[in-house]
Design a protein around this motif. Structure first.
Motif, PDB file in Angstrom:
ATOM      1  N   ARG A  17       0.845  -1.206   0.000  1.00  0.00           N
ATOM      2  CA  ARG A  17       0.000   0.000   0.000  1.00  0.00           C
ATOM      3  C   ARG A  17       0.865   1.233   0.000  1.00  0.00           C
ATOM      4  O   ARG A  17       1.891   1.284   0.656  1.00  0.00           O
ATOM      5  N   ASP A  18       0.433   2.234  -0.702  1.00  0.00           N
ATOM      6  CA  ASP A  18       1.113   3.518  -0.730  1.00  0.00           C
ATOM      7  C   ASP A  18       0.412   4.434   0.281  1.00  0.00           C
ATOM      8  O   ASP A  18      -0.552   5.123  -0.047  1.00  0.00           O
ATOM      9  N   TYR A  19       0.901   4.419   1.512  1.00  0.00           N
ATOM     10  CA  TYR A  19       0.243   5.168   2.577  1.00  0.00           C
ATOM     11  C   TYR A  19       0.357   6.682   2.389  1.00  0.00           C
ATOM     12  O   TYR A  19      -0.508   7.427   2.842  1.00  0.00           O
ATOM     13  N   VAL A  20       1.390   7.137   1.720  1.00  0.00           N
ATOM     14  CA  VAL A  20       1.509   8.572   1.448  1.00  0.00           C
ATOM     15  C   VAL A  20       0.377   9.005   0.524  1.00  0.00           C
ATOM     16  O   VAL A  20      -0.298  10.002   0.770  1.00  0.00           O
ATOM     17  N   GLN A  21       0.124   8.239  -0.526  1.00  0.00           N
ATOM     18  CA  GLN A  21      -0.979   8.542  -1.448  1.00  0.00           C
ATOM     19  C   GLN A  21      -2.323   8.417  -0.735  1.00  0.00           C
ATOM     20  O   GLN A  21      -3.208   9.251  -0.925  1.00  0.00           O
ATOM     21  N   ASP A  22      -2.483   7.391   0.089  1.00  0.00           N
ATOM     22  CA  ASP A  22      -3.728   7.218   0.848  1.00  0.00           C
ATOM     23  C   ASP A  22      -3.995   8.429   1.729  1.00  0.00           C
ATOM     24  O   ASP A  22      -5.124   8.918   1.804  1.00  0.00           O
ATOM     25  N   ARG A  23      -2.975   8.907   2.396  1.00  0.00           N
ATOM     26  CA  ARG A  23      -3.125  10.038   3.299  1.00  0.00           C
ATOM     27  C   ARG A  23      -3.537  11.290   2.542  1.00  0.00           C
ATOM     28  O   ARG A  23      -4.354  12.078   3.020  1.00  0.00           O
ATOM     29  N   GLU A  24      -3.022  11.468   1.342  1.00  0.00           N
ATOM     30  CA  GLU A  24      -3.305  12.670   0.566  1.00  0.00           C
ATOM     31  C   GLU A  24      -4.703  12.670  -0.050  1.00  0.00           C
ATOM     32  O   GLU A  24      -5.245  13.715  -0.352  1.00  0.00           O
ATOM     33  N   THR A  25      -5.300  11.508  -0.251  1.00  0.00           N
ATOM     34  CA  THR A  25      -6.593  11.448  -0.942  1.00  0.00           C
ATOM     35  C   THR A  25      -7.745  10.942  -0.081  1.00  0.00           C
ATOM     36  O   THR A  25      -8.884  10.949  -0.530  1.00  0.00           O
TER      37      THR A  25
END
Length: 55
Positions: A4-12
């Protein structure tokens, strides 16, 4: 297992997180709060941490 790309998850998360209503339409849970923040009608976002069970 997929990474999982948690940085992308956090941003969206706030703009894309939604639930399906009784009619099957996706309702964006935090969208109205984001609009109120942008219009300076609200000063904070309330995040519901109570996760319902998946059926």
């Amino acid at each position: 297992m997929a990474h999982r790309d948690y940085v992308q998850d956090r941003e969206t998360f706030l703009s894309k997180f939604g639930k399906c209503d009784d009619d099957g339409k996706k309702q964006f849970v935090y969208n109205s709060q984001l609009v109120k923040l942008a219009h300076r009608e609200q000063v904070l976002i309330t995040i519901d941490l109570d996760v319902p069970e998946v059926q």
